[in-house]
Design an enzyme around this catalytic site. Structure first.
Site, PDB file in Angstrom:
ATOM      1  N   CYS A   1       0.873  -1.187   0.000  1.00  0.00           N
ATOM      2  CA  CYS A   1       0.000   0.000   0.000  1.00  0.00           C
ATOM      3  C   CYS A   1       0.905   1.230   0.000  1.00  0.00           C
ATOM      4  CB  CYS A   1      -0.972   0.010   1.177  1.00  0.00           C
ATOM      5  SG  CYS A   1      -2.034  -1.445   1.168  1.00  0.00           S
TER       6      CYS A   1
ATOM      7  N   ALA B   1       1.386   3.888  -2.468  1.00  0.00           N
ATOM      8  CA  ALA B   1       1.212   5.169  -3.166  1.00  0.00           C
ATOM      9  C   ALA B   1       0.651   6.253  -2.236  1.00  0.00           C
ATOM     10  CB  ALA B   1       0.254   4.963  -4.338  1.00  0.00           C
TER      11      ALA B   1
ATOM     12  N   ASP C   1       0.801  -1.130  -4.942  1.00  0.00           N
ATOM     13  CA  ASP C   1      -0.469  -0.458  -4.626  1.00  0.00           C
ATOM     14  C   ASP C   1      -1.465  -0.806  -5.725  1.00  0.00           C
ATOM     15  OD1 ASP C   1      -1.149   2.190  -2.645  1.00  0.00           O
ATOM     16  OD2 ASP C   1      -2.518   1.863  -4.338  1.00  0.00           O
TER      17      ASP C   1
ATOM     18  N   CYS D   1      -3.122   5.875   9.371  1.00  0.00           N
ATOM     19  CA  CYS D   1      -3.203   7.294   9.762  1.00  0.00           C
ATOM     20  C   CYS D   1      -4.601   7.552  10.316  1.00  0.00           C
ATOM     21  CB  CYS D   1      -2.875   8.216   8.592  1.00  0.00           C
ATOM     22  SG  CYS D   1      -3.890   7.960   7.127  1.00  0.00           S
TER      23      CYS D   1
HETATM   24  C1  LIG Z   1      -2.522   5.197   3.480  1.00  0.00           C
HETATM   25  S1  LIG Z   1      -2.419   5.044   1.776  1.00  0.00           S
HETATM   26  C2  LIG Z   1      -0.724   4.696   1.512  1.00  0.00           C
HETATM   27  C3  LIG Z   1       0.213   5.891   1.661  1.00  0.00           C
HETATM   28  C4  LIG Z   1       1.639   5.553   1.280  1.00  0.00           C
HETATM   29  N1  LIG Z   1       2.169   4.450   2.043  1.00  0.00           N
HETATM   30  C5  LIG Z   1       2.575   6.737   1.432  1.00  0.00           C
HETATM   31  O1  LIG Z   1       3.314   6.827   2.404  1.00  0.00           O
HETATM   32  O2  LIG Z   1       2.592   7.587   0.539  1.00  0.00           O
HETATM   33  C6  LIG Z   1      -3.178   3.480   1.504  1.00  0.00           C
HETATM   34  C7  LIG Z   1      -3.032   2.929   0.118  1.00  0.00           C
HETATM   35  O3  LIG Z   1      -3.584   1.616   0.101  1.00  0.00           O
HETATM   36  C8  LIG Z   1      -3.941   1.336  -1.231  1.00  0.00           C
HETATM   37  N2  LIG Z   1      -4.784   0.119  -1.243  1.00  0.00           N
HETATM   38  C9  LIG Z   1      -6.044  -0.016  -0.793  1.00  0.00           C
HETATM   39  N3  LIG Z   1      -6.477  -1.281  -0.950  1.00  0.00           N
HETATM   40  C10 LIG Z   1      -5.455  -1.977  -1.519  1.00  0.00           C
HETATM   41  C11 LIG Z   1      -5.297  -3.327  -1.947  1.00  0.00           C
HETATM   42  N4  LIG Z   1      -6.281  -4.212  -1.805  1.00  0.00           N
HETATM   43  N5  LIG Z   1      -4.124  -3.677  -2.496  1.00  0.00           N
HETATM   44  C12 LIG Z   1      -3.128  -2.771  -2.642  1.00  0.00           C
HETATM   45  N6  LIG Z   1      -3.227  -1.491  -2.272  1.00  0.00           N
HETATM   46  C13 LIG Z   1      -4.372  -1.088  -1.711  1.00  0.00           C
HETATM   47  C14 LIG Z   1      -4.613   2.617  -1.677  1.00  0.00           C
HETATM   48  O4  LIG Z   1      -4.633   2.720  -3.082  1.00  0.00           O
HETATM   49  C15 LIG Z   1      -3.733   3.686  -1.005  1.00  0.00           C
HETATM   50  O5  LIG Z   1      -2.803   4.197  -1.903  1.00  0.00           O
END
Ligand SMILES: C[S@@+](CC[C@H](N)C(=O)[O-])C[C@H]1O[C@@H](n2cnc3c(N)ncnc32)[C@H](O)[C@@H]1O
Length: 412
Positions: free
Chosen positions: A231, A233, A252, A347
């Site tokens: 995760c 992005a 992601d 978060c």
């Molecule tokens: C809190 S954000 C991540 C922020 C990132 N780690 C950063 O520091 O910039 C959560 C991420 O989880 C991703 N996400 C949600 N469900 C997911 C899945 N089933 N598989 C992979 N990624 C997922 C979303 O697209 C989102 O970008």
């Protein structure tokens, strides 16, 4: 009449407060504005969203009945500007003009003029408390930490967030006018134009809240280790992992957010294997030394940066998010080498997405334990009683606070 930042701000307020849209879904309102006016419109909108409750209370005695939403939002915007010290003449004139030129509400320009002249006589929220969080969110926070703590969080959420930079190790940034935080981030006053700071183009730093920046030091990636950023992005933590010398796989599900991650890697010259996939379907070819799981969550820890959230979210997504977080933890644990480590973080301010999620993972995986190593510079008082770090907006309040986060390092 040429479109102004204030007109765009009222349109965005209509989108958030009328249609339940996130600010990120209201950006069409900014079309045609200069970059400076776009930034001003966004700043004004956020300022109003931080003070809707006290503003409405201030306006109430001057309104016999609620005006149409656009007119009310014009009044809210002007009122907040007056309270924050903007000169009355320009604020009142533009608000009156906006309504006078409105195709349906022109007849209410006199009302707007009269109300704002009354507000301008004593532009102050007086002894009103800061805007309260919505009930669905406030209640579990009061249950977890008590009313004074929640009031302290609300006080921090009422002011614009500072701008924190994560510094790339080994680069001499030589930036002045910032506070070096004990955890290593560099903190600027809100509103600083980051792209004008030295080192932007060369990727010597990137913008990331000081609390968010602690997850990677908690994982403590080592040079050459295979690390999965699950995760990932838009990639603030991917950059930290890569800058530490780890061999990073960033995964992601969201293609457009991953475009931002690729752009961030290109700007900084750092490298990672980029995978766009659903973590619930994907399988790695080989296990990892360490995994960072920054799981999707309610994002309630970021309200001071996203003041639209309390008006748009109602907690109805929570159950699905908690289920997804647990499934992601279980999958990630299966991808670790023996002795490998996992940092789980969200978060979120809600214990259900932090402390309770950790307790449930420990119950499902009896061999799992929490490693209570603290990231450098972290205050031991931030330790959660049953393990992990609980970071709250009211911590470092005198410095401008921090995003709310829960993070725990797990090993087995
Ligand atoms: C809190 S954000 C991540 C922020 C990132 N780690 C950063 O520091 O910039 C959560 C991420 O989880 C991703 N996400 C949600 N469900 C997911 C899945 N089933 N598989 C992979 N990624 C997922 C979303 O697209 C989102 O970008």
């Amino acid at each position: 009449m040429a479109r102004t930042a204030r007109a765009a701000a009222v349109d965005m307020l209509d989108g958030v407060l009328g249609e339940g849209l996130l600010l990120s879904q209201c950006e069409a309102a900014l079309t045609g504005l200069s970059p400076a006016d776009r930034a001003r419109a966004q700043r004004l909108t956020a300022q109003v969203l931080r003070h809707v409750e006290p503003t409405d209370r201030l306006l109430k005695p001057f309104l016999r009945k609620a005006p149409p939403l656009t007119v009310l939002n014009t009044l809210r915007l002007a009122t907040v500007e007056l309270v924050l010290g903007e000169a009355a003449h320009g604020v009142v004139n533009e608000a009156v003009n906006m309504v006078r030129h409105h195709r349906r509400h022109a007849a209410l320009s006199g009302l707007v003029n009269a109300v704002l002249r009354r507000v301008a006589e004593n532009p102050s929220f007086g002894k009103q408390p800061p805007q309260r969080l919505p009930f669905w969110l406030r209640k579990p926070l009061v249950d977890a930490w008590g009313k004074p703590a929640v009031s302290a969080m609300e006080a921090v959420q009422a002011i614009p967030a500072p701008v924190d930079l994560t510094l790339r190790p080994g680069r001499d940034v030589g930036i002045e006018g910032a506070e070096a935080l004990p955890t290593g981030s560099l903190r600027f006053a809100p509103g600083v134009q980051v792209s004008a700071l030295p080192g932007y183009a060369t990727g010597d730093w990137w913008v990331q809240d000081a609390a968010a920046a602690l997850a990677v030091p908690l994982l403590a990636p080592q040079v050459g280790e295979r690390v999965l950023d699950l995760c990932a992005a838009p990639g603030g933590k991917t950059l930290q992992l890569a800058a530490a010398g780890a061999q990073v796989t960033a995964l992601d599900v969201n293609e457009s957010r991953m475009t931002r991650l690729r752009d961030n890697l290109a700007r900084t010259g750092l490298t990672a294997e980029v995978v766009v996939a659903d973590a619930l379907d994907w399988q790695p070819e080989a296990p990892f030394d360490a995994i960072l799981l920054d799981a999707p969550c309610s994002a309630t820890g970021t309200i001071r940066r996203h003041p639209d959230l309390p008006f748009v979210k109602d907690g109805s997504e929570l159950e699905a998010l908690i289920t997804l977080q647990a499934a992601l933890i279980d999958r990630a644990l299966g991808w670790l080498k023996p002795g490998g480590r996992l940092v789980f973080c969200t978060c979120s301010l809600l214990p259900e997405e932090g402390e309770a999620q950790l307790a449930a993972a420990l119950a499902r995986h009896p061999a799992l334990r929490v490693d209570d190593t603290l990231p450098p510079g972290a205050d031991p008082a931030w330790r959660a009683p049953a393990g992990g770090l609980r970071l709250r907006p009211d911590y470092w309040a005198e410095r401008g606070g921090m995003d709310g986060f829960f993070m725990a390092r797990l090993a087995r």
